[in-house]
Scaffold this motif. Structure first.
Motif, short mmCIF file in Angstrom:
data_model
loop_
_atom_site.label_atom_id
_atom_site.label_comp_id
_atom_site.label_asym_id
_atom_site.label_seq_id
_atom_site.Cartn_x
_atom_site.Cartn_y
_atom_site.Cartn_z
N MET A 190 -49.81 48.14 -13.26
CA MET A 190 -48.53 47.91 -12.55
C MET A 190 -47.71 49.01 -12.29
O MET A 190 -47.06 49.59 -11.23
CB MET A 190 -47.75 46.54 -12.62
CG MET A 190 -48.84 45.38 -12.67
SD MET A 190 -47.93 43.76 -12.61
CE MET A 190 -47.83 43.61 -14.54
N TYR A 246 -46.08 39.44 -10.35
CA TYR A 246 -46.70 38.38 -11.58
C TYR A 246 -45.26 38.62 -12.66
O TYR A 246 -44.53 39.39 -12.69
CB TYR A 246 -47.64 39.07 -12.29
CG TYR A 246 -48.91 39.01 -11.38
CD1 TYR A 246 -49.60 37.85 -11.22
CD2 TYR A 246 -49.45 40.04 -10.83
CE1 TYR A 246 -51.03 37.77 -10.45
CE2 TYR A 246 -50.64 40.01 -10.06
CZ TYR A 246 -51.35 38.87 -9.76
OH TYR A 246 -52.30 38.84 -9.09
N GLY A 251 -49.88 40.17 -6.42
CA GLY A 251 -49.04 39.03 -6.99
C GLY A 251 -49.37 37.59 -6.82
O GLY A 251 -48.71 36.64 -6.75
N SER A 271 -43.98 44.71 -13.92
CA SER A 271 -44.05 44.07 -12.80
C SER A 271 -43.10 44.19 -11.68
O SER A 271 -43.31 44.29 -10.60
CB SER A 271 -44.53 42.41 -13.05
OG SER A 271 -44.77 41.66 -11.79
N SER A 291 -49.89 45.75 -17.50
CA SER A 291 -48.48 46.53 -17.45
C SER A 291 -48.80 48.13 -16.85
O SER A 291 -47.89 48.58 -16.14
CB SER A 291 -47.77 46.54 -18.64
OG SER A 291 -47.55 45.13 -19.17
N GLY A 351 -45.34 44.19 -8.40
CA GLY A 351 -46.55 43.59 -8.94
C GLY A 351 -46.54 42.15 -8.58
O GLY A 351 -47.70 41.59 -8.24
#
Length: 487
Positions: free
Chosen positions: A342, A434, A321, A427, A339, A432
């Motif tokens: 992650m 983000y 991230g 995420s 997506s 993740g």
């Protein structure tokens, strides 16, 4: 299913046929008898008997402490305040090592506030299960049989007697990798900061902890410094090591000490490494092919710069991230692709989240066995235990349902599109770090949904299920020596 007799004595080694027997002699019977004894059922005794609940309690206590520290005046500059929802979300994001930030980490938090984030990430990254086990050791001196089994699975060791040593190795290896990253980062950051050694020391420590623990918080506005390999490369290498997981790192260390070739690596290590490298290679190829002409990613960039940016985009989105500026500008197909990776996440028992690489690999192996008509699920000429395959299917199904529900809920409370809601849900669950703008300070409902996904992603569905289920007798649990750690 009959309860097997767990015996690691010399007389039983031949008949075990490759199974890892978790106790020797009658220690299993003693441990089970100790667990059945009538004790004063105080809070401590109750929590020790349910290690999953101890883990969750440990995590919740840290959330309360971190939230409180982030709300006190020393955490923010004079004249600024932090709302409860912002402090709570940031604390959960740090402790889960997700790294989604809804405020500017540089201007909103003081040095004290950044230190709170650093310590929170460190405690969350080394592992909720590891620290819960250390707490149990300190309270009881002896770990209960159920706690030892759960911790053994979490850390990937083969015998319960090794757990104390493994805990020490986990802590030592984690701190060593962070120390190496700190030393490698300092010269590059000193150059970026024009010789300001105090700022460079703090940023080196901050980035070293954040990168290995795969949290995306940054101490300044510069982010990853992707144009400076003296900073970007150590961060990427440290983040990559963090996604492998403790079982893989420990297995590689042991095989390296014994000078064993790769074919002697454990099945879990082989699956994790192969799956990780394939996902990174696929991500690198995707960004080069799909986003090559994206002006926000590669504006006026030459081939070498494009390769550097693509490498960062391939390694970081799975869990780290860092450098968020380019994420909202990618194409819709890339958001869906990010997506997916992650959601898969990193290695089991690593600082990353998701369903984990091994879980996804086993799902693919189960599909291959089903489509080809095979009865057994095999990898590298070794049979994967049926219980492991069932666990992988259960984890994947449960997590898919969680992400689906979170995405729908985010669409309702924020008005986000399906792509953006799916991205932020994956995420948060995959840690993740983000966001494409769904996580906003002015939308507490969306923050609550994402925080829930982060908690599940950090603790893992297995730990949560174990905490609410009826404790099983350890005598009914049996694992093969070539098991694969999933979830």
């Amino acid at each position: 299913m009959a309860n097997p007799v767990f015996d690691e004595s010399s007389s039983n080694r031949e008949s075990s046929r490759g199974f890892a027997w978790w106790f020797s002699g009658n220690s299993f019977a003693k441990a089970a008898d100790e667990d059945r004894r009538t004790h004063g059922r105080g809070l401590v005794q109750h929590m020790v008997s349910r290690p999953g609940q101890l883990t969750i309690l440990y995590f919740l206590v840290l959330v309360v402490v971190s939230t409180t520290l982030l709300m006190i005046p020393p955490s923010t500059p004079r004249g600024e305040t932090t709302t409860f929802s912002t402090a709570l979300f940031t604390a959960v994001s740090a402790l889960s090592t997700c790294g989604i930030s809804i405020v500017n980490s540089t201007t909103h938090w003081t040095l004290f506030g950044q230190a709170v984030l650093l310590v929170s990430v460190q405690l969350g990254g080394i592992g909720v299960m590891t620290f819960a086990s250390l707490i149990t050791l300190a309270i009881n001196r002896h770990m209960k049989a159920a706690q030892r089994l759960l911790t053994a699975t979490e850390l990937g060791t083969t015998k319960l007697s090794e757990i104390r040593g493994v805990l020490s190795v986990v802590l030592t290896v984690s701190l060593m990798i962070e120390a190496i990253t700190f030393v490698a980062l300092f010269p590059g950051l000193l150059n970026v900061n024009s010789g300001d050694w105090r700022k460079s020391l703090w940023e080196s420590l901050f980035f070293a902890v954040m990168s290995y623990n795969n949290a995306g918080f940054t101490p300044d506005n510069a982010g990853l410094h992707v144009n400076s390999w003296g900073v970007g490369l150590p961060i990427m290498m440290s983040a990559f090591c963090g996604t492998l997981g403790f079982p893989v790192i420990l297995n590689l260390i042991r095989c390296g000490r014994s000078h064993l070739p790769p074919r002697k690596w454990s099945l879990h290590t082989k699956i994790t490494l192969m799956g990780t490298f394939l996902i990174v290679a696929l991500s690198l190829t995707w960004f080069l092919l799909v986003e090559w002409d994206n002006p926000f990613l590669f504006k006026d960039a030459d081939v070498n710069t494009r390769m550097r940016y693509a490498m960062v985009a391939a390694v970081m989105p799975r869990s780290s991230g860092f450098d968020l500026t380019w994420v909202p500008q990618v194409s819709e197909p890339t958001k869906v692709f990010m997506s997916a990776i992650m959601f898969i996440g990193g290695g089991s028992t690593s600082t990353a989240g998701g369903i984990r690489v091994t879980t996804f690999a086993i799902i693919l192996l189960v599909c291959r066995a089903s489509f080809t008509g095979r009865r057994d699920v095999n990898a590298f000429r070794r049979r994967i235990h049926t219980r492991v395959a069932m666990t992988a299917v259960s984890i994947t199904t449960t997590c898919l349902m969680l992400v689906f529900v979170c995405s729908l809920a985010l669409m309702l409370v924020s008005g986000a599109s399906l792509t953006d809601a799916l991205f932020d849900s994956c995420s948060a669950f995959g840690l993740g770090g983000y966001t494409v703008g769904v996580a906003r300070e002015d939308n507490p409902a969306a923050l609550a949904i994402l925080a829930t996904a982060m908690v599940v992603g950090r603790l893992g569905p297995m730990t949560i299920a174990y905490s609410i289920s009826r404790p099983r007798s350890p005598e009914a649990i049996r694992y093969p020596s070539e098991t694969v750690v999933v979830g």
